[in-house]
Scaffold this motif. Structure first.
Motif, mmCIF file in Angstrom:
data_model
loop_
_atom_site.group_PDB
_atom_site.id
_atom_site.type_symbol
_atom_site.label_atom_id
_atom_site.label_comp_id
_atom_site.label_asym_id
_atom_site.label_seq_id
_atom_site.Cartn_x
_atom_site.Cartn_y
_atom_site.Cartn_z
ATOM 1 N N ALA A 156 -13.335 10.663 -14.304
ATOM 2 C CA ALA A 156 -13.818 9.789 -15.382
ATOM 3 C C ALA A 156 -14.932 8.898 -14.839
ATOM 4 C CB ALA A 156 -12.670 8.952 -15.942
ATOM 5 N N GLY A 157 -15.431 8.019 -15.683
ATOM 6 C CA GLY A 157 -16.492 7.114 -15.257
ATOM 7 C C GLY A 157 -16.024 6.140 -14.191
ATOM 8 N N PRO A 158 -16.930 5.627 -13.363
ATOM 9 C CA PRO A 158 -16.559 4.815 -12.190
ATOM 10 C C PRO A 158 -16.161 3.382 -12.548
ATOM 11 C CG PRO A 158 -18.941 4.980 -12.333
ATOM 12 C CD PRO A 158 -18.388 5.857 -13.433
ATOM 13 N N GLU A 159 -14.959 3.227 -13.111
ATOM 14 C CA GLU A 159 -14.470 1.902 -13.504
ATOM 15 C C GLU A 159 -13.599 1.251 -12.438
ATOM 16 O OE1 GLU A 159 -13.855 1.336 -18.049
ATOM 17 O OE2 GLU A 159 -12.870 3.228 -17.531
ATOM 18 N N MET A 160 -13.235 1.985 -11.390
ATOM 19 C CA MET A 160 -12.375 1.448 -10.331
ATOM 20 C C MET A 160 -13.173 1.336 -9.030
ATOM 21 S SD MET A 160 -9.161 3.142 -8.273
ATOM 22 C CE MET A 160 -8.221 3.729 -9.661
ATOM 23 N N ALA A 161 -13.041 0.198 -8.382
ATOM 24 C CA ALA A 161 -13.638 0.041 -7.047
ATOM 25 C C ALA A 161 -12.703 0.647 -6.006
ATOM 26 C CB ALA A 161 -13.852 -1.438 -6.749
ATOM 27 N N PRO A 162 -13.245 1.162 -4.904
ATOM 28 C CA PRO A 162 -12.364 1.561 -3.809
ATOM 29 C C PRO A 162 -11.607 0.339 -3.307
ATOM 30 C CG PRO A 162 -14.659 1.528 -3.095
ATOM 31 C CD PRO A 162 -14.669 1.340 -4.583
ATOM 32 N N TRP A 163 -10.403 0.536 -2.807
ATOM 33 C CA TRP A 163 -9.563 -0.593 -2.412
ATOM 34 C C TRP A 163 -10.285 -1.466 -1.392
ATOM 35 C CZ3 TRP A 163 -6.133 -3.277 -4.553
ATOM 36 C CH2 TRP A 163 -5.323 -4.157 -3.831
ATOM 37 N N GLY A 164 -10.434 -2.733 -1.717
ATOM 38 C CA GLY A 164 -11.174 -3.667 -0.879
ATOM 39 C C GLY A 164 -12.612 -3.863 -1.312
ATOM 40 N N VAL A 268 -21.253 9.652 -10.930
ATOM 41 C CA VAL A 268 -22.038 10.475 -11.859
ATOM 42 C C VAL A 268 -21.385 10.633 -13.231
ATOM 43 C CG1 VAL A 268 -23.109 12.742 -12.227
ATOM 44 C CG2 VAL A 268 -23.156 11.676 -9.953
ATOM 45 N N PRO A 269 -20.063 10.933 -13.356
ATOM 46 C CA PRO A 269 -19.489 11.092 -14.693
ATOM 47 C C PRO A 269 -19.738 9.871 -15.581
ATOM 48 C CG PRO A 269 -17.951 11.894 -13.041
ATOM 49 C CD PRO A 269 -19.071 11.232 -12.299
ATOM 50 N N TYR A 270 -20.153 10.134 -16.821
ATOM 51 C CA TYR A 270 -20.426 9.120 -17.844
ATOM 52 C C TYR A 270 -21.688 8.299 -17.568
ATOM 53 C CZ TYR A 270 -15.823 10.053 -19.840
ATOM 54 O OH TYR A 270 -14.732 10.669 -20.403
ATOM 55 N N SER A 271 -22.428 8.606 -16.511
ATOM 56 C CA SER A 271 -23.654 7.844 -16.255
ATOM 57 C C SER A 271 -24.739 8.180 -17.270
ATOM 58 C CB SER A 271 -24.167 8.094 -14.831
ATOM 59 O OG SER A 271 -24.468 9.461 -14.629
ATOM 60 N N ASN A 272 -24.660 9.370 -17.882
ATOM 61 C CA ASN A 272 -25.591 9.785 -18.927
ATOM 62 C C ASN A 272 -24.757 10.202 -20.128
ATOM 63 O OD1 ASN A 272 -27.449 10.968 -20.612
ATOM 64 N ND2 ASN A 272 -28.114 12.552 -19.177
ATOM 65 N N GLN A 273 -24.783 9.419 -21.204
ATOM 66 C CA GLN A 273 -23.926 9.709 -22.346
ATOM 67 C C GLN A 273 -24.309 10.995 -23.065
ATOM 68 O OE1 GLN A 273 -20.965 8.291 -23.320
ATOM 69 N NE2 GLN A 273 -21.240 7.413 -21.287
ATOM 70 N N ALA A 274 -25.530 11.497 -22.825
ATOM 71 C CA ALA A 274 -25.915 12.775 -23.421
ATOM 72 C C ALA A 274 -25.240 13.944 -22.719
ATOM 73 C CB ALA A 274 -27.433 12.939 -23.384
ATOM 74 N N ARG A 275 -24.852 13.730 -21.455
ATOM 75 C CA ARG A 275 -24.102 14.745 -20.710
ATOM 76 C C ARG A 275 -23.103 14.000 -19.827
ATOM 77 N NH1 ARG A 275 -25.431 19.963 -20.865
ATOM 78 N NH2 ARG A 275 -24.173 20.338 -19.012
#
Length: 361
Positions: A156-164, A268-275
């Motif tokens: 999915a889109g990058p809504e979570m930061a890596p721990w820390g 990359v996922p969801y970075s371009n709403q057209a794809r």
């Protein structure tokens, strides 16, 4: 007021509607686009099933109808895309979705995994170049009627930061595992359906509207501070469930979906709403390949009995199986109506008028 596990809204007046009429309306709205009636029915059933099972504020239900209609009309979802079999073996398949409707792709992919499991015992299908696929439990549950265990996961889109960290790099990356406990519709399946964040921004928006604080382990602010104010955290990143463990599971999910399939991953996922460039994995286990199904059900019932027999901690009334609370909600709402957010109800009414679809409520 603080959020708790038995949360119910006290400030938002809900509008109750029958599930069958809501499903028919949703299908008609989706069919007003270039989606085939069959594909519209799949998406509509998935969205209404999510409404039946989920809490208010969880975002996989009919609040997404307008977005889906708009995305198909803008060709951000391709209703004519082929289900492109790139490569396969008796047990494995790789699919290029070509920006098709993710919910439809997920159902087709799980059905293919089941077909392969009936031959090999296990079937695994990876999908790349897809779009949002809705509740993971919906596609996983396609395996149940065939006497299979279904596993569904997506990046999915990058809504979570890596721990820390502070910056979003990995997604909520949900998993679902659906396990039949018997044959027939009255046998409650065990369904684990979870995002790998503690919660999502849809639930945060709902609590914000309802005047509630959120737990401090849900999200951080844009500068990395913990907060119980959902408004402060909306521009920040979500926190993983189980701290570093949830982050690790999310990272591995990106590997098992995007990296392994040759699709997109990370930021990359969801970075371009057209794809949207989403990737999925689906697994089916044919129970009969491993042993008689009746024996599996008997052993599972024995195991469930062990679980339910555990002594209760103070403050707990009973021990629930994964998906048991959602099963109860589904039965209750099927009988008494689905409670809709009034904003969603009015948006559906406006969309029906725009699409020339009769309003049933």
């Amino acid at each position: 007021m603080e959020y708790s596990a038995d949360y119910k809204t006290v400030q938002i007046p809900l509008q109750y509607v029958p599930a069958a009429q809501l499903r028919a309306l949703t299908s008609a709205l989706l069919s007003s686009t270039d989606l085939t009636p069959g594909d519209a029915d799949i998406i509509a059933d998935a969205l209404v099933t999510s409404e039946l099972r989920n809490l208010q504020g969880q975002g996989q239900g009919v609040r997404r109808v307008r977005a889906y209609v708009d995305r198909v009309r803008a060709r951000h979802v391709d209703p004519y895309a082929p289900f492109d079999l790139v490569k396969e073996s008796p047990a494995l398949a790789l699919i290029d979705a070509h920006n098709a409707a993710g919910t439809v792709v997920a159902v087709k992919a799980m059905r293919l995994a089941v077909q392969k499991a009936k031959v090999c015992g296990v079937g695994i299908v990876l999908v790349r170049h897809s779009t949002h696929f809705g509740s993971a439990s919906y596609s996983a549950s396609q395996a149940l009627a065939e006497g299979c265990i279904g596993v569904s996961m997506t990046n999915a889109g990058p809504e979570m930061a890596p721990w820390g960290g502070i910056d979003g790099v990995v997604g909520t990356n949900p998993w679902a595992v659906a396990v039949p406990t018997g044959d027939g519709p009255d046998a409650m399946p065990i369904i684990l359906d979870m995002a790998l964040t503690t919660s999502g921004k849809g639930m945060m928006r709902w609590l914000l509207r309802d005047g509630r604080k959120m737990p401090t382990n849900w999200a951080i602010t844009a500068d990395g501070r913990t907060t119980d104010d959902p408004a402060e955290a909306m521009d920040g990143t979500l926190l993983p469930m189980g701290e570093y463990k949830g982050y690790g599971l999310s990272l591995i999910t990106d590997v098992l979906t995007g990296v392994l399939s040759g699709g997109a991953f990370g930021t990359v996922p969801y970075s371009n709403q057209a794809r949207q460039e989403v990737a999925h994995q689906f697994i089916a286990y044919d129970i009969d390949w491993f042993g008689p199904r009746a024996e599996f059900y008997a052993h599972l019932a024995e195991f469930i009995g062990m679980v339910k027999a555990s002594r209760l901690r103070p403050g707990f009334k009973e021990i629930l199986l994964p998906g048991e609370l959602e099963w109860r909600r589904q039965q209750e709402k099927s009988a008494g109506g689905i409670p809709l957010d009034p904003e969603v109800f009015e948006d559906l009414r406006s969309l029906a008028q725009e699409c020339g679809v009769p309003w049933p409520f």
